[in-house]
Design an enzyme around this catalytic site. Structure first.
Site, PDB file in Angstrom:
ATOM      1  N   GLY A   1       0.809  -1.211   0.000  1.00  0.00           N
ATOM      2  CA  GLY A   1       0.000   0.000   0.000  1.00  0.00           C
ATOM      3  C   GLY A   1       0.845   1.265   0.000  1.00  0.00           C
ATOM      4  N   LEU A   2       0.294   2.338   0.580  1.00  0.00           N
ATOM      5  CA  LEU A   2       0.952   3.642   0.634  1.00  0.00           C
ATOM      6  C   LEU A   2       1.343   4.129  -0.762  1.00  0.00           C
ATOM      7  CD1 LEU A   2       3.235   3.219   3.794  1.00  0.00           C
ATOM      8  CD2 LEU A   2       1.046   4.385   3.652  1.00  0.00           C
ATOM      9  N   CYS A   3       0.425   3.951  -1.719  1.00  0.00           N
ATOM     10  CA  CYS A   3       0.704   4.408  -3.086  1.00  0.00           C
ATOM     11  C   CYS A   3      -0.511   5.166  -3.642  1.00  0.00           C
ATOM     12  CB  CYS A   3       1.091   3.240  -3.991  1.00  0.00           C
ATOM     13  SG  CYS A   3      -0.003   1.811  -3.917  1.00  0.00           S
ATOM     14  N   GLY A   4      -1.117   5.979  -2.789  1.00  0.00           N
ATOM     15  CA  GLY A   4      -2.219   6.824  -3.235  1.00  0.00           C
ATOM     16  C   GLY A   4      -3.424   6.010  -3.681  1.00  0.00           C
TER      17      GLY A   4
ATOM     18  N   SER B   1       2.861   6.504  -8.437  1.00  0.00           N
ATOM     19  CA  SER B   1       1.795   6.889  -7.512  1.00  0.00           C
ATOM     20  C   SER B   1       2.315   6.991  -6.081  1.00  0.00           C
ATOM     21  CB  SER B   1       0.661   5.855  -7.584  1.00  0.00           C
ATOM     22  OG  SER B   1      -0.425   6.250  -6.792  1.00  0.00           O
TER      23      SER B   1
END
Length: 292
Positions: free
Chosen positions: A89-92, A247
């Site tokens: 995660g942590l990709c907008g 992203s």
């Protein structure tokens, strides 16, 4: 109002988070260059192979005897949707945008009374899809342990698709992924790979060749068609890899700037509270002195 000690701890916490997001941005930027190069180098090969397949589809005179991977089953009742997302995660909005497009297609397929099967590639996509469509998910892949996605992983997914097709589990197969345009823009795509859509063929007269086969046509297509499925999946994975890093880089840059703004705001609140505390202590001292 928070105490001075609470504000000091909060400022320290936000600064620590800012260091993490800044580091993640730099790591994503370093990975992005390599991922972007891989995606751009893979496009001509996958596009050329897809064009050959599409031209072959247009030149077929007897669909009944043509390879089913090329022309499909002739039915439009059962769909296989392959949703390719990231394992991290942590990709907008990278994962959410793909799942949003996929869910729109799911609703359309089910709304028309057709059968739906889903394969998820990537744990983040699986987590989002299973909330509403868990009963339709027949297979999930996760390559979290792989440092870099190679053709072997794409071939694993491709073989699963072909195996299901040979078992008559679906009539049409659609893959969902993000097409990398630049660091800011990644466009969610839905590409039908079985059967290949002739409308996607580039309107280029130089591409409309009449092919002569050596060895026999059936022997070449038997090897070429399964490889094309894996190639299209691999292209989607490469596009996803570049899109994910782009992203993430953008998301971490925004997070770093937001953390900086929050630190500035908390610092102002801390200074105001500290000034108010000092003023209150001075007033108490002066009042005590005057009372004597």
């Amino acid at each position: 109002m928070p105490s001075l000690d609470d504000l000091k701890k909060r400022i320290k916490s936000v600064k620590s988070t800012q260091k993490i997001t800044k580091a993640m941005k730099m790591v994503a930027a370093a990975k992005l260059r390599k991922a972007q190069e891989s995606a751009e180098k893979g496009r001509p090969y996958s596009q050329k192979m897809q064009n050959i397949i599409l031209n072959l589809t247009k030149s077929i005179n007897d669909p009944q005897n043509a390879p089913k991977l090329l022309v499909g089953t002739g039915e439009d009742k059962k769909y296989l949707c392959v949703v390719l997302t990231a394992d991290r995660g942590l990709c907008g909005g990278f994962n959410s945008n793909i799942c949003k497009l996929a869910k729109t297609n799911f609703k359309k397929i089910l709304g028309e009374g057709k059968e739906l099967n889903i394969i998820t590639v990537g744990s983040k996509g699986h987590d989002q899809i299973k909330r509403e469509y868990e009963k339709y998910v027949i297979k999930k892949f996760s390559f979290k342990d792989k440092k870099n996605i190679s053709f072997n992983e794409a071939d694993e997914v491709g073989k699963e698709i072909i195996s299901l097709f040979n078992q008559n589990k679906f009539d049409k197969c659609i893959i969902f992924y993000n097409n990398f345009k630049n660091v800011i823009t990644q466009i969610p795509q839905a590409q039908q790979i079985i059967p290949a859509e002739t409308k996607n063929l580039k309107e280029n007269n130089n591409e409309n060749f009449s092919y002569e086969f050596e060895p026999e046509e059936d022997e070449i297509l038997e090897d070429l068609l399964p490889k094309n499925i894996s190639t299209q999946v691999f292209k989607a994975l490469l596009e996803n890899a570049a899109s994910e890093q782009g992203s993430r880089m953008t998301a971490m840059d925004n997070a770093t700037r937001n953390a900086g703004d929050l630190v500035d705001k908390l610092t102002i609140d801390y200074n105001r509270s500290r000034q108010a505390s000092i003023t209150k202590e001075l007033i108490e001292i002066i009042s005590g002195a005057e009372s004597l």
